[in-house]
Scaffold this active site. Structure first.
Site, short mmCIF file in Angstrom:
data_model
loop_
_atom_site.label_atom_id
_atom_site.label_comp_id
_atom_site.label_asym_id
_atom_site.label_seq_id
_atom_site.Cartn_x
_atom_site.Cartn_y
_atom_site.Cartn_z
N LYS A 99 3.58 6.10 6.72
CA LYS A 99 3.48 5.83 5.30
C LYS A 99 3.86 7.14 4.63
O LYS A 99 3.10 8.11 4.65
CB LYS A 99 2.07 5.41 4.90
CG LYS A 99 1.95 5.10 3.42
CD LYS A 99 0.53 5.17 2.93
CE LYS A 99 0.53 5.10 1.41
NZ LYS A 99 -0.74 5.58 0.83
N GLY A 160 -6.21 6.20 -6.55
CA GLY A 160 -7.64 6.42 -6.74
C GLY A 160 -8.18 6.13 -8.12
O GLY A 160 -9.36 6.35 -8.39
N GLY A 188 -4.11 2.11 -6.89
CA GLY A 188 -4.53 1.63 -8.20
C GLY A 188 -5.44 0.42 -8.20
O GLY A 188 -6.05 0.10 -9.21
N ASN A 209 -7.69 2.01 -0.45
CA ASN A 209 -8.70 2.82 0.21
C ASN A 209 -9.92 3.03 -0.69
O ASN A 209 -11.01 2.53 -0.42
CB ASN A 209 -8.12 4.17 0.63
CG ASN A 209 -9.15 5.02 1.36
OD1 ASN A 209 -9.46 4.78 2.52
ND2 ASN A 209 -9.71 6.02 0.69
N THR A 210 -9.72 3.73 -1.81
CA THR A 210 -10.84 4.10 -2.67
C THR A 210 -11.60 2.89 -3.20
O THR A 210 -12.82 2.93 -3.34
CB THR A 210 -10.35 4.96 -3.85
OG1 THR A 210 -9.58 6.06 -3.34
CG2 THR A 210 -11.50 5.50 -4.67
#
EC number: 2.8.1.10
Length: 259
Positions: A99, A160, A188, A209-210
């Site tokens: 990535k 994030g 996002g 992720n976040t």
């Protein structure tokens, strides 16, 4: 899900890709991966202990018989740095996939398009399957595909931020104009409805992720994201009804008194 996500000839049962950062513990990360149903997770090469494998590492909490590791070049601000990081990830046995992140601005973490394109060309020639994190610019995405990218990963909002889908029109354009490789929304997403919207717009997958790691109940949010992605995909495949300005009765008038 019944249909599979195919990238560079490899099939994945889930269209949700999750990360490995910001969790309260490796154990929580592992539980979230299981709850999400993801069979691909992304790992920052810089976070992996490459010198002393006897020490505890996040890699120890990923079942590689079930989950494919997608190394990423997070934290790289030049094409050269990103290429070196990707090479290092391959050398230590993570993967020949990457990535690809080449950051152009420290505050927004928006990508450096020129550096991203340069690094993509180099890594493709080196035999990598390259999945570049890019902005929602269709012209730049085309250039990345021409350079050999295995997928394009447009951001929905800053990394994030949790702001959700800020430019649905551009993502819809991506879906209509890019058919050669998968379009995976990256960055996002804040909650399950954002994931569903991304999929309803036609994205082939969503990476996050976040949104999971920072939730008060991360495991429950991972499950919600799994369902959101599946829900959005089904809605996209179903073909939504046309939008209308005025009302349209759902019940027939036949049999109505006085009709």
């Amino acid at each position: 899900m019944s249909d599979k996500l195919t990238i560079a000839g490899r099939e994945f049962a889930s269209r949700l890709i999750v990360g490995t950062g910001k969790y309260r513990s490796f154990q929580e990360m592992q539980r979230c991966h299981e709850a999400s149903g993801a069979d691909m997770v992304t790992v920052a090469v810089r976070r992996v202990n490459l010198t002393d494998r006897t020490k505890e590492s996040l890699i120890d909490y990923i079942d590689r018989s079930k989950i494919f590791i997608l190394p990423n070049t997070a934290g790289c601000y030049t094409a050269d740095d990103a290429v070196r990081t990707a090479m290092l990830g391959r050398e230590v046995g993570l993967s020949n996939w990457v990535k690809l992140e080449v950051i152009g601005d420290e505050k927004t973490l928006f990508p450096d398009n020129a550096g991203l394109l340069e690094a993509t060309r180099i890594l493709v020639k080196e035999g990598f399957a390259v999945l570049p994190y890019t902005n929602d610019d269709i012209v730049n995405a085309r250039r990345l595909i021409e350079a050999g990218a295995a997928a394009v990963m447009p951001l929905a909002a800053p990394i994030g931020s949790g702001l959700g889908i800020q430019n649905p029109t551009n993502l819809r354009i991506f879906r209509e104009m890019i058919t050669e490789v998968p379009v995976i929304v990256d960055a996002g997403v804040g909650t399950a409805s954002d994931a569903a919207i991304a999929m309803e717009l036609g994205a082939d997958g969503v990476l996050m992720n976040t949104a999971i790691a920072a939730a008060e109940d991360a495991v429950k949010m991972a499950r919600a994201m799994k369902l959101g992605v599946e829900c959005g995909r089904l809605a996209f495949e179903s073909g939504r009804m046309a939008k209308k300005l005025y009302a349209s009765a759902s019940s027939p008038l036949t049999g109505v008194v006085g009709a």
